[in-house]
Structures are given as C-alpha cells and as structure tokens.
Design an enzyme around this catalytic site. Sequence first.
Site, PDB file in Angstrom:
ATOM      1  N   GLU A  71      -5.306  -8.477  -1.499  1.00 31.98           N
ATOM      2  CA  GLU A  71      -6.032  -8.376  -0.231  1.00 31.98           C
ATOM      3  C   GLU A  71      -7.496  -8.116  -0.545  1.00 31.98           C
ATOM      4  O   GLU A  71      -7.819  -7.269  -1.396  1.00 31.98           O
ATOM      5  CB  GLU A  71      -5.534  -7.209   0.623  1.00 31.98           C
ATOM      6  N   GLU A  78       0.827  -1.218   0.000  1.00 33.32           N
ATOM      7  CA  GLU A  78       0.000   0.000   0.000  1.00 33.32           C
ATOM      8  C   GLU A  78       0.856   1.261   0.000  1.00 33.32           C
ATOM      9  O   GLU A  78       0.764   2.098   0.904  1.00 33.32           O
ATOM     10  CB  GLU A  78      -0.973  -0.012   1.178  1.00 33.32           C
TER      11      GLU A  78
HETATM   12  C1  BG6 Z   1      -4.778  -3.211   4.435  1.00 38.74           C
HETATM   13  C2  BG6 Z   1      -3.465  -3.618   5.043  1.00 38.74           C
HETATM   14  O1  BG6 Z   1      -4.855  -1.838   4.438  1.00 38.74           O
HETATM   15  O2  BG6 Z   1      -5.944  -3.524   5.124  1.00 38.74           O
HETATM   16  C3  BG6 Z   1      -3.525  -4.801   5.980  1.00 38.74           C
HETATM   17  O3  BG6 Z   1      -2.493  -3.851   4.047  1.00 38.74           O
HETATM   18  C4  BG6 Z   1      -4.761  -4.656   6.859  1.00 38.74           C
HETATM   19  O4  BG6 Z   1      -2.333  -4.855   6.699  1.00 38.74           O
HETATM   20  C5  BG6 Z   1      -5.997  -4.662   5.968  1.00 38.74           C
HETATM   21  O5  BG6 Z   1      -4.860  -5.652   7.832  1.00 38.74           O
HETATM   22  C6  BG6 Z   1      -7.318  -4.624   6.692  1.00 38.74           C
HETATM   23  O6  BG6 Z   1      -7.373  -3.550   7.574  1.00 38.74           O
HETATM   24  P1  BG6 Z   1      -7.712  -3.803   9.094  1.00 38.74           P
HETATM   25  O7  BG6 Z   1      -7.556  -2.494   9.750  1.00 38.74           O
HETATM   26  O8  BG6 Z   1      -9.103  -4.307   9.115  1.00 38.74           O
HETATM   27  O9  BG6 Z   1      -6.741  -4.812   9.567  1.00 38.74           O
END
Ligand code: BG6
Length: 489
Positions: free
Chosen positions: A390, A205
């Site tokens: 992701e 990111e």
């Molecule tokens: C992304 C990150 O922004 O979102 C992850 O790369 C993160 O590291 C994921 O875990 C989800 O966000 P959160 O705050 O729900 O863990």
Amino acid sequence: MKRNFPEEFLWGGATSACQFEGGYNQQGKGLTVADVITNGSKETTRKITWKNQKTGEESTSEVGAFWGEIVVPKDSIPTVLDDYFYPSHIASNFYDHMEEDMRLLGELGLKAYRMSISWARIFPNGDDETPNEEGINFYTNVFKLCKKYNIKPVVTTAHYDIPLNLVIKYGGWKNRKLIDFYVKYCETIFDYFKNYVEYWITFNEINSVIVENFKAAGMYSNTEQDFAQAAHNQFVASARAVMLAKKINSENKVGCMVAYTLGYAKTCHPEDQLEALLRSRDYNFFLEVQCNGAYPAYKTKEYERKGIHLDSTNQDFIDIKNGSVDYIAFSYYTSGVITKKNEEDELDLMGPSNPYLKTNDWGWGVDPVGLRYSLITLSERYKKPLFIVENGYGHADEKDNNGKIKDDYRIFYMDEHITEIYKAIYLDGVDVLGYTPWGCIDCISLGTGEMKKRYGLIFVDVDNLGNGTFKRFKKDSYDWYQNIIKNNG
Ligand code: BG6
C-alpha cells in the site's frame, strides 16, 4: 533517473473487500464490522450504529480508533439502521463491475492485484459449519479473471472486516475461539483457491489490532490486557495459517503485513532519540514475532510490569516459532516526527509536523526518501523479502470540463516513491517483491469513510453518499503507470 527494475518485479495495485466490493448482503454474505460503520469525513468521526435488543431504541457511538473507547449503549448490538449511510454496502460496486474492472486492470498491465477476501462471504457468521458456495463462486470468478489477464492475485485474508457475529457472540479477537474459526476459514480458501493464488497475506496491518479495537480486533473494549490477548490470538492464528498454506500447496508464499510509520526523532536530544526507538516497537514487535517466531524480551518485560497475562498454551509458542512468514508486506504512506511524550504529543496523534515535507489535504506528509529508509531498515533487520502493498496519495480528484482527471500530483508522488524503491534495490541490495499502490480503482477511505479521499488510477463516479453512475474513467495516472509497467520502471 533511468530505472530498470528486476524482470520478476510485481507491479500492481491494491484494494480491500470492505472498501471496494459492495454487495454487502448479496449471495449469502454475512454482515461484518465494516457494515455497521457509517460514513464520516476529516471533521466528523465515523459511527457504529446500535439497536437495543429489548426496547428497539436506536443509537450511535463513535468508532474508537486509536485506543478510543467505544461506548456500548445498554442492551444493544451493532445493527444496520435505515437512516444512515454505510459506505461498505455499495463501496465502488465492484460486485457489479467485476468484468470491467478486471479488464481495466489487465489493460493497465498489472502483474499483481492485491485484494482481500471477505471472511463473511465465505463463512457468513464466521463460525458456520460449512462455507457459502456463492461466496466461493464469487472469488473463483475474480481469480479466473486474474488468470485471463495474467495478473497474480495477492490475497489478504482479513482486512478490517471481521464477521459481525464473532463480535456479538464471542467478543472478537480477545476470545481464543476465533483462532479456530479463522484457521478453518483459511483452510477453506487455501484449498478452494489453490490453483489460483500463491501470494497470501494473513492480517492486514496486524499492528493496528492494538489501536483499532472495533475495526481490527472486533472488540468494544480497549484495555491493554484485551489488546495484548487479541494480538496474541492473531499471532497464533496467523502462524497456523502459514503452516496450513504450505501443507496445502508448497508453492504458497505467505506474508505478514504491518502499517509502517517511520518515526524520525524530532531533535538530537537523547530523550527524543530514545522515544523514537521505543515507538518503532509499535510495528517491530509484530514483525519480530511473525518473522523471528518469538516474543521479544522487551514485550515480555512490559507485560510482566503491567500485570498483563496471556491466556496461552505451550503449543501456541511452538506454532509461532514454526509458522513464521516468508515475506514482509507493509503499507507506507507517510512518516511521523517523534518527541518525548508531552502535552503536544497527546493532542496530536500524528505527532508534530515535519517542516521538510509537503502534506496532502488530509495532513499526510509526502516522504519518498522515508520509503527507502524503511526498506533498508526492514531488510537489514529481518532479512526477508519486502512487499510494498500500500502506498498512495489521497486527493479529492475531480473531472474537468472535458471529462479528464488530471492527477499530476499523484503521478509525482508515485514517481518519487518508485525512484526510492529503485535505489533501495540497486544501491542498497534490498529484495523487493513488488509494489501495489493503494486503491488502484477509487474506493472508500477507511479512516474517514468518504469517497472524496481518492487514491485511484481509475476514477469511480460516485460521491460520499453513494450517489452516482459508478462509471469508471481513466485518470492521467493510469496512462502514466501503464507506461511505467510496460517499460519496467
Ligand atoms: C491503510 C489501510 O491503513 O490505509 C487501508 O490498510 C486504508 O485500508 C489506507 O484505506 C489509507 O487510509 P485511508 O484512511 O486514507 O483510507
């Protein structure tokens, strides 16, 4: 809809070192920014803990996400203190469950496992002369297990865990010295792991480097000048790493990675439409530099207008040109609604809510169609293969009386997103390398620092404060995804 994905499609899962590994001070690992950030929740902001170097006085300040200011207490440096809980220290304790976790991922049928290497496990201080052998061995063991189960590792070199020493001694990514430290670190891992890894991602990111001063940039400051410099330094570092990766192994494929938040204009008012277009630069700027190899004119103009001067060399721009990436990796969880800046907007960083979408308990809207929209847009704009590294549904999963975790909401979420990916491939001709849903094994939330916001297909028996057996349990989504992979969609 019957789905039949391309043979080579990389069905996977994803985690990151600071949210999953634990063993934060084992086998010579140094501290990272993640190790001095406390737990939090939806209501309570995570904190950095500090110690005054002269008086020994202890204090905390909020970790300044989204341009937030970090208040640095006088004469203090970020320090691990006794009275606080730091989720990264134990996380999901992959450190002690490596064999079991990799076996579970193998049984699941994963073709790819996206993970990150913790820079401080390899170079504990970030600027060390020689790498930490134990850290090298740790990841060698992970990669050997990947090989055993026929899983391709997709490795991110930096995922919100900069070695803390680089923050304290050099002020983080606004300092050009970090370029060389990072490149040396990359050269080391590319070389040691050349027989195991072909898919690399430089910065997780990368577009968050201008909003998450501490976590992504390792900086306390939040001025536009420092953010611009930190982004520039990461561009140069990434480009040099891409070139090195190719030199070390011509089979290496290196991607950049952005947090992709599609923003729909709230109305057909031209001002709303324009605002949505302008805001898409929050990620497009990063993609344009890393895919097209040059700063877009709008950014140069913006910097001129704001009096931002980059500390740069001619070689930087030559490297940015020559070190463009092979593919675009991105995270996609939700979409946003954008309206011309007004008071409401200032108040709510997520923007106005979208009446057409359902949300999870953390207010993240569920928008599978937005994923297809994003895939089409990205592919038409950049003409590079895309990798969804992701995606997922955060939920406070619980075991029922029979010890089962019935996460049908997650199955539904993933199923709908997979359908849209399928449409993008078959109807729109988008080249999608794979799909690695987030937190395939439960890990701690980055934003709120709690375990409760679970994304996994595998449940880890531990609570927000690190209490529990750490036993692993398959959720219903595990069996469902296993079947999806087996039937290739
Ligand atoms: C992304 C990150 O922004 O979102 C992850 O790369 C993160 O590291 C994921 O875990 C989800 O966000 P959160 O705050 O729900 O863990």
